[in-house]
Design a protein around this motif. Structure first.
Motif, PDB file in Angstrom:
ATOM      1  N   CYS A  25      43.497  49.241  34.156  1.00 58.94           N
ATOM      2  CA  CYS A  25      43.018  49.598  32.348  1.00 58.94           C
ATOM      3  C   CYS A  25      41.949  50.063  33.206  1.00 58.94           C
ATOM      4  O   CYS A  25      40.413  49.775  33.746  1.00 58.94           O
ATOM      5  CB  CYS A  25      43.031  48.663  31.709  1.00 58.94           C
ATOM      6  N   LEU A  26      41.984  51.668  33.191  1.00 54.74           N
ATOM      7  CA  LEU A  26      41.376  52.911  33.889  1.00 54.74           C
ATOM      8  C   LEU A  26      40.383  53.475  32.438  1.00 54.74           C
ATOM      9  O   LEU A  26      39.735  52.633  32.957  1.00 54.74           O
ATOM     10  CB  LEU A  26      41.984  53.898  33.917  1.00 54.74           C
ATOM     11  N   PRO A  27      40.325  53.198  31.136  1.00 51.19           N
ATOM     12  CA  PRO A  27      39.401  52.909  29.788  1.00 51.19           C
ATOM     13  C   PRO A  27      38.603  52.405  30.288  1.00 51.19           C
ATOM     14  O   PRO A  27      37.227  52.198  29.939  1.00 51.19           O
ATOM     15  CB  PRO A  27      39.862  53.153  28.734  1.00 51.19           C
ATOM     16  N   LEU A  28      39.299  50.904  30.550  1.00 51.79           N
ATOM     17  CA  LEU A  28      38.024  50.186  30.571  1.00 51.79           C
ATOM     18  C   LEU A  28      37.538  49.148  31.924  1.00 51.79           C
ATOM     19  O   LEU A  28      36.314  48.719  32.329  1.00 51.79           O
ATOM     20  CB  LEU A  28      38.916  48.992  30.021  1.00 51.79           C
ATOM     21  N   ARG A  29      37.911  50.046  32.250  1.00 57.66           N
ATOM     22  CA  ARG A  29      37.742  50.272  34.270  1.00 57.66           C
ATOM     23  C   ARG A  29      37.840  48.566  34.543  1.00 57.66           C
ATOM     24  O   ARG A  29      37.152  47.860  35.474  1.00 57.66           O
ATOM     25  CB  ARG A  29      35.826  50.309  34.591  1.00 57.66           C
ATOM     26  N   MET A  30      38.963  47.885  34.137  1.00 57.92           N
ATOM     27  CA  MET A  30      39.283  46.328  34.356  1.00 57.92           C
ATOM     28  C   MET A  30      40.243  46.536  35.715  1.00 57.92           C
ATOM     29  O   MET A  30      41.321  47.579  35.452  1.00 57.92           O
ATOM     30  CB  MET A  30      39.948  46.271  33.026  1.00 57.92           C
ATOM     31  N   ILE A  31      40.241  45.467  36.569  1.00 61.82           N
ATOM     32  CA  ILE A  31      41.510  45.415  37.665  1.00 61.82           C
ATOM     33  C   ILE A  31      41.535  43.863  37.298  1.00 61.82           C
ATOM     34  O   ILE A  31      40.170  42.686  37.286  1.00 61.82           O
ATOM     35  CB  ILE A  31      41.266  45.323  38.845  1.00 61.82           C
ATOM     36  N   VAL A  32      43.128  44.057  37.202  1.00 60.18           N
ATOM     37  CA  VAL A  32      43.374  41.955  36.757  1.00 60.18           C
ATOM     38  C   VAL A  32      44.272  42.078  38.404  1.00 60.18           C
ATOM     39  O   VAL A  32      45.579  42.396  38.554  1.00 60.18           O
ATOM     40  CB  VAL A  32      43.885  41.475  35.986  1.00 60.18           C
ATOM     41  N   GLU A  33      43.567  40.723  39.373  1.00 60.10           N
ATOM     42  CA  GLU A  33      44.446  40.957  40.565  1.00 60.10           C
ATOM     43  C   GLU A  33      44.872  39.554  40.482  1.00 60.10           C
ATOM     44  O   GLU A  33      44.019  38.576  40.672  1.00 60.10           O
ATOM     45  CB  GLU A  33      44.158  41.207  41.595  1.00 60.10           C
ATOM     46  N   VAL A  34      46.236  38.919  40.996  1.00 54.28           N
ATOM     47  CA  VAL A  34      46.996  38.643  41.345  1.00 54.28           C
ATOM     48  C   VAL A  34      46.343  37.281  42.988  1.00 54.28           C
ATOM     49  O   VAL A  34      46.509  38.725  43.767  1.00 54.28           O
ATOM     50  CB  VAL A  34      48.581  37.524  40.875  1.00 54.28           C
ATOM     51  N   LYS A  35      45.890  36.357  43.166  1.00 51.77           N
ATOM     52  CA  LYS A  35      46.234  35.910  44.634  1.00 51.77           C
ATOM     53  C   LYS A  35      45.809  34.612  44.806  1.00 51.77           C
ATOM     54  O   LYS A  35      45.914  33.714  43.707  1.00 51.77           O
ATOM     55  CB  LYS A  35      43.864  35.842  45.102  1.00 51.77           C
ATOM     56  N   PRO A  36      46.356  34.125  45.992  1.00 46.67           N
ATOM     57  CA  PRO A  36      46.995  32.823  46.374  1.00 46.67           C
ATOM     58  C   PRO A  36      45.476  32.099  46.628  1.00 46.67           C
ATOM     59  O   PRO A  36      44.451  32.370  46.576  1.00 46.67           O
ATOM     60  CB  PRO A  36      47.852  33.002  47.309  1.00 46.67           C
TER      61      PRO A  36
END
Length: 129
Positions: free
Chosen positions: A108-119
């Motif tokens: 989400c660029l406007p919020l500057r958020m990155i959600v990443e799935v990790k093991p």
């Protein structure tokens, strides 16, 4: 007069090899999708700083993220995570849908958020040196 166009033996071998490789890759991808997703978590980063890490479970969880630039509401369910509400203008973060496999992400660029799935474990090997 019309010329007869035929397939040469080398062309037939090349086509067969390409089809075999494509079918093998398709089979591997289908097997990976059928495997249960166990032991993964989502890393939520805002302004490239860790905001929260959450285990991806079947039980629904709601995560509210509020910054001076806006808000997002994330939902954890079915061993994945997705954006269910946002006040950003273009709503591109909705297009990612439910993510549940390692290395998938929502941005989400406007919020500057990155959600990443990790093991959780080191079972997911990238390379062997």
């Amino acid at each position: 007069m019309m010329k007869k166009i035929g397939i040469k033996k080398a062309d037939l071998i090349l086509i067969t090899c390409i089809l075999l490789i494509a079918l093998t890759l398709l089979g591997v991808e289908l097997l990976r999708k059928d495997q249960p997703n166990t032991g993964t978590y989502a890393s939520i980063r805002i302004d490239n700083k860790l905001y929260k890490e959450v285990e991806l479970t079947d039980e629904p969880q709601i995560i509210k993220i509020q910054t001076k630039r806006g808000y997002d509401i994330l939902k954890v369910h079915d061993r994945g995570i997705e954006v269910i509400e946002s006040d950003c203008p273009q709503k591109i973060c909705f297009s990612f849908g439910l993510i549940s496999r390692p290395r998938q992400s929502i941005i989400c660029l406007p919020l500057r958020m990155i959600v990443e799935v990790k093991p959780n474990s080191t079972d997911d090997i990238d390379a062997i040196l």
